[in-house]
Write a protein that holds these residues in place. Sequence first.
Motif, PDB file in Angstrom:
ATOM      1  N   GLU A 239       0.832  -1.201   0.000  1.00 30.61           N
ATOM      2  CA  GLU A 239       0.000   0.000   0.000  1.00 30.61           C
ATOM      3  C   GLU A 239       0.871   1.258   0.000  1.00 30.61           C
ATOM      4  O   GLU A 239       0.539   2.263  -0.637  1.00 30.61           O
ATOM      5  N   GLN A 240       2.006   1.196   0.682  1.00 37.67           N
ATOM      6  CA  GLN A 240       2.897   2.348   0.739  1.00 37.67           C
ATOM      7  C   GLN A 240       3.474   2.663  -0.639  1.00 37.67           C
ATOM      8  O   GLN A 240       3.662   3.845  -0.984  1.00 37.67           O
ATOM      9  N   ASP A 241       3.732   1.644  -1.435  1.00 38.16           N
ATOM     10  CA  ASP A 241       4.199   1.865  -2.811  1.00 38.16           C
ATOM     11  C   ASP A 241       3.181   2.695  -3.593  1.00 38.16           C
ATOM     12  O   ASP A 241       3.544   3.622  -4.323  1.00 38.16           O
ATOM     13  N   CYS A 242       1.920   2.361  -3.422  1.00 36.96           N
ATOM     14  CA  CYS A 242       0.845   3.073  -4.125  1.00 36.96           C
ATOM     15  C   CYS A 242       0.750   4.519  -3.656  1.00 36.96           C
ATOM     16  O   CYS A 242       0.605   5.446  -4.463  1.00 36.96           O
ATOM     17  N   ILE A 243       0.819   4.709  -2.339  1.00 37.34           N
ATOM     18  CA  ILE A 243       0.708   6.057  -1.770  1.00 37.34           C
ATOM     19  C   ILE A 243       1.831   6.951  -2.271  1.00 37.34           C
ATOM     20  O   ILE A 243       1.600   8.092  -2.704  1.00 37.34           O
TER      21      ILE A 243
ATOM     22  N   ARG B 178       0.511  13.217  -8.152  1.00 37.95           N
ATOM     23  CA  ARG B 178      -0.436  14.301  -7.885  1.00 37.95           C
ATOM     24  C   ARG B 178       0.255  15.615  -7.518  1.00 37.95           C
ATOM     25  O   ARG B 178      -0.177  16.688  -7.947  1.00 37.95           O
ATOM     26  N   TRP B 179       1.319  15.528  -6.725  1.00 36.96           N
ATOM     27  CA  TRP B 179       1.939  16.744  -6.193  1.00 36.96           C
ATOM     28  C   TRP B 179       3.329  17.040  -6.738  1.00 36.96           C
ATOM     29  O   TRP B 179       3.832  18.143  -6.561  1.00 36.96           O
ATOM     30  N   ASN B 180       3.970  16.060  -7.351  1.00 31.24           N
ATOM     31  CA  ASN B 180       5.298  16.255  -7.940  1.00 31.24           C
ATOM     32  C   ASN B 180       6.283  16.881  -6.944  1.00 31.24           C
ATOM     33  O   ASN B 180       7.032  17.805  -7.281  1.00 31.24           O
ATOM     34  N   GLY B 181       6.266  16.385  -5.704  1.00 33.04           N
ATOM     35  CA  GLY B 181       7.237  16.811  -4.709  1.00 33.04           C
ATOM     36  C   GLY B 181       6.834  17.998  -3.862  1.00 33.04           C
ATOM     37  O   GLY B 181       7.477  18.303  -2.849  1.00 33.04           O
ATOM     38  N   ILE B 182       5.768  18.708  -4.257  1.00 37.62           N
ATOM     39  CA  ILE B 182       5.307  19.873  -3.486  1.00 37.62           C
ATOM     40  C   ILE B 182       3.868  19.634  -3.066  1.00 37.62           C
ATOM     41  O   ILE B 182       2.940  19.769  -3.871  1.00 37.62           O
ATOM     42  N   VAL B 183       3.669  19.275  -1.794  1.00 42.76           N
ATOM     43  CA  VAL B 183       2.331  18.946  -1.297  1.00 42.76           C
ATOM     44  C   VAL B 183       1.462  20.202  -1.253  1.00 42.76           C
ATOM     45  O   VAL B 183       1.881  21.244  -0.743  1.00 42.76           O
TER      46      VAL B 183
ATOM     47  N   TYR C 120       2.229  20.886   6.755  1.00 38.91           N
ATOM     48  CA  TYR C 120       3.101  20.145   7.661  1.00 38.91           C
ATOM     49  C   TYR C 120       2.893  18.645   7.443  1.00 38.91           C
ATOM     50  O   TYR C 120       1.755  18.178   7.363  1.00 38.91           O
ATOM     51  N   LYS C 121       3.989  17.914   7.370  1.00 41.72           N
ATOM     52  CA  LYS C 121       3.904  16.462   7.235  1.00 41.72           C
ATOM     53  C   LYS C 121       3.716  15.836   8.606  1.00 41.72           C
ATOM     54  O   LYS C 121       4.418  16.166   9.559  1.00 41.72           O
ATOM     55  N   CYS C 122       2.755  14.941   8.710  1.00 38.51           N
ATOM     56  CA  CYS C 122       2.465  14.243   9.964  1.00 38.51           C
ATOM     57  C   CYS C 122       2.730  12.748   9.766  1.00 38.51           C
ATOM     58  O   CYS C 122       3.126  12.302   8.681  1.00 38.51           O
ATOM     59  N   LYS C 123       2.483  11.957  10.776  1.00 39.84           N
ATOM     60  CA  LYS C 123       2.714  10.524  10.642  1.00 39.84           C
ATOM     61  C   LYS C 123       1.574   9.850   9.891  1.00 39.84           C
ATOM     62  O   LYS C 123       0.495  10.432   9.713  1.00 39.84           O
ATOM     63  N   ASN C 124       1.816   8.606   9.486  1.00 44.56           N
ATOM     64  CA  ASN C 124       0.820   7.784   8.782  1.00 44.56           C
ATOM     65  C   ASN C 124       0.334   8.424   7.481  1.00 44.56           C
ATOM     66  O   ASN C 124      -0.859   8.372   7.162  1.00 44.56           O
ATOM     67  N   ASN C 125       1.266   9.054   6.752  1.00 43.10           N
ATOM     68  CA  ASN C 125       0.966   9.655   5.448  1.00 43.10           C
ATOM     69  C   ASN C 125      -0.068  10.772   5.504  1.00 43.10           C
ATOM     70  O   ASN C 125      -0.742  11.066   4.519  1.00 43.10           O
ATOM     71  N   GLN C 126      -0.180  11.389   6.670  1.00 49.05           N
ATOM     72  CA  GLN C 126      -1.109  12.500   6.850  1.00 49.05           C
ATOM     73  C   GLN C 126      -0.361  13.831   6.732  1.00 49.05           C
ATOM     74  O   GLN C 126       0.842  13.919   6.952  1.00 49.05           O
ATOM     75  N   TYR C 127      -1.113  14.874   6.398  1.00 45.10           N
ATOM     76  CA  TYR C 127      -0.587  16.226   6.321  1.00 45.10           C
ATOM     77  C   TYR C 127      -1.565  17.167   7.014  1.00 45.10           C
ATOM     78  O   TYR C 127      -2.756  16.850   7.150  1.00 45.10           O
ATOM     79  N   ARG C 128      -1.041  18.334   7.445  1.00 38.85           N
ATOM     80  CA  ARG C 128      -1.927  19.323   8.068  1.00 38.85           C
ATOM     81  C   ARG C 128      -1.782  20.659   7.358  1.00 38.85           C
ATOM     82  O   ARG C 128      -0.669  21.117   7.096  1.00 38.85           O
ATOM     83  N   CYS C 129      -2.924  21.233   7.031  1.00 37.66           N
ATOM     84  CA  CYS C 129      -2.969  22.548   6.391  1.00 37.66           C
ATOM     85  C   CYS C 129      -2.843  23.612   7.479  1.00 37.66           C
ATOM     86  O   CYS C 129      -3.679  23.678   8.384  1.00 37.66           O
TER      87      CYS C 129
ATOM     88  N   TYR D   7      -6.600  18.269   8.594  1.00 40.14           N
ATOM     89  CA  TYR D   7      -5.700  17.192   8.184  1.00 40.14           C
ATOM     90  C   TYR D   7      -6.185  16.595   6.858  1.00 40.14           C
ATOM     91  O   TYR D   7      -7.394  16.578   6.564  1.00 40.14           O
ATOM     92  N   PHE D   8      -5.251  16.091   6.072  1.00 50.88           N
ATOM     93  CA  PHE D   8      -5.612  15.466   4.796  1.00 50.88           C
ATOM     94  C   PHE D   8      -4.514  14.488   4.393  1.00 50.88           C
ATOM     95  O   PHE D   8      -3.442  14.429   4.998  1.00 50.88           O
ATOM     96  N   ASN D   9      -4.824  13.703   3.366  1.00 50.53           N
ATOM     97  CA  ASN D   9      -3.824  12.820   2.760  1.00 50.53           C
ATOM     98  C   ASN D   9      -3.973  12.891   1.253  1.00 50.53           C
ATOM     99  O   ASN D   9      -4.787  13.671   0.730  1.00 50.53           O
TER     100      ASN D   9
END
Length: 310
Positions: free
Chosen positions: A19-23, A30-35, A46-55, A61-63
Amino acid sequence: MINPNIKSVFELTQTFSTEQDCIEYYEDLRWNGIVVSPFDPTSKVYKCKNNQYRCKNTGKYFNVKTGTMFENSKISLRKWFLAIWLVTSHKKGISSMQLAKDIGVRQATAWFLLQRIRACFGIENNNELEGIIECDETFIGGKNKNRHKDKKVPHSQGRSFKDKTPVMGMLQRDGKMNAFVVPDTKRKSIQPLIHKYVKPETTQTIITDEWWAYNGLSKHYDHRIIDHSKKEYVSLQDNSVHTNNIEGSWNILKRSVSGMYNHVSRKHLQKYVDEFVYRFNLRKVSDQEKFRYLLSNSNIRTTYQELITV
C-alpha cells in the motif's frame, strides 16, 4: 518522479506490491514533490505521521486521497490501481461482475468503483475539434423499430426514441471524438454542441446526413451532406465526403453496452459514453499511459448517494 515501466497486470502487481508503494507513487503523480492543501492551496503544509498532512491556514488534516475518487474508500489503493488498469486497458470495458472476481470484492463494491472511475473519463470528452468533422447521432437501448429512416423509422414520423436514448457525436478525421447524451435530436439540442466544440476558423468541412436538425450549419461552416434516404453513403462527387468513421464508432459503443453491460440506465449512460470516448481517443496510447493519465485526473469524487439517487 517515480515512473515505472509497466506493461502488464503482473508488472503492475509487482511494482505496487504494498500500500505504501501506491501512496508514494500517487503523491509523486499528484503533487510532484510539493504537497498542496486541498483546503487552501496557498497554505503551508506540515507532514504528519501515517501519510497524513496538516494545512496550516485551516488546521485541517488530509492525505493524498482527499478530494479524489479514493476519498473515504475502504478499498486499498492496490485494488484501486488494479481496477483502473483493468478498466482502461480492456478494449471493450469490463463488467462489475468480472471486476469483482478479478480484484476480490463484492459485485456491488466493484460497481461503485467502476462508477467512480467512469466519473473521471469525462476529461477526454471536451476536445476542440478541427479539420474535417463527421457529425451523427445514434440511439442506445430499445428496439430497431424505433430507429429513424436509415435506422428503420420513417422520416415522416421523425426520429423516434420512445424506448431509446439519443447520443450525439462529433469525430475529427484522424483525431479525437466528443459524444454526449442529448434529450432529443432536434436542432436546439444538436447545434449548440457543434458550435461549442467545432470552431469555424479551424474547421475545413463538417459532414452530416440529411437530418433537418443540421440545417443552417452552412452559415458558419462548409457543410457537406450525405443523403442516406437515397441510399447514399459516400458522395459520388467526392469520396472523402462520408460519415463512415463515426458510424463505425457507434457500432463499437453499442457492442460495448449490449455485450459487456447488458443494460445501462439513462441516468448513468453519459458515464459509459465518456468511457467509450476515453478509450477511443486513447486507442493508440499504451496501457501504462492510459493508467497514468486517469490517475493524474482522478480528482473527481462521486458519493454513493449521488449514484443511487434517481
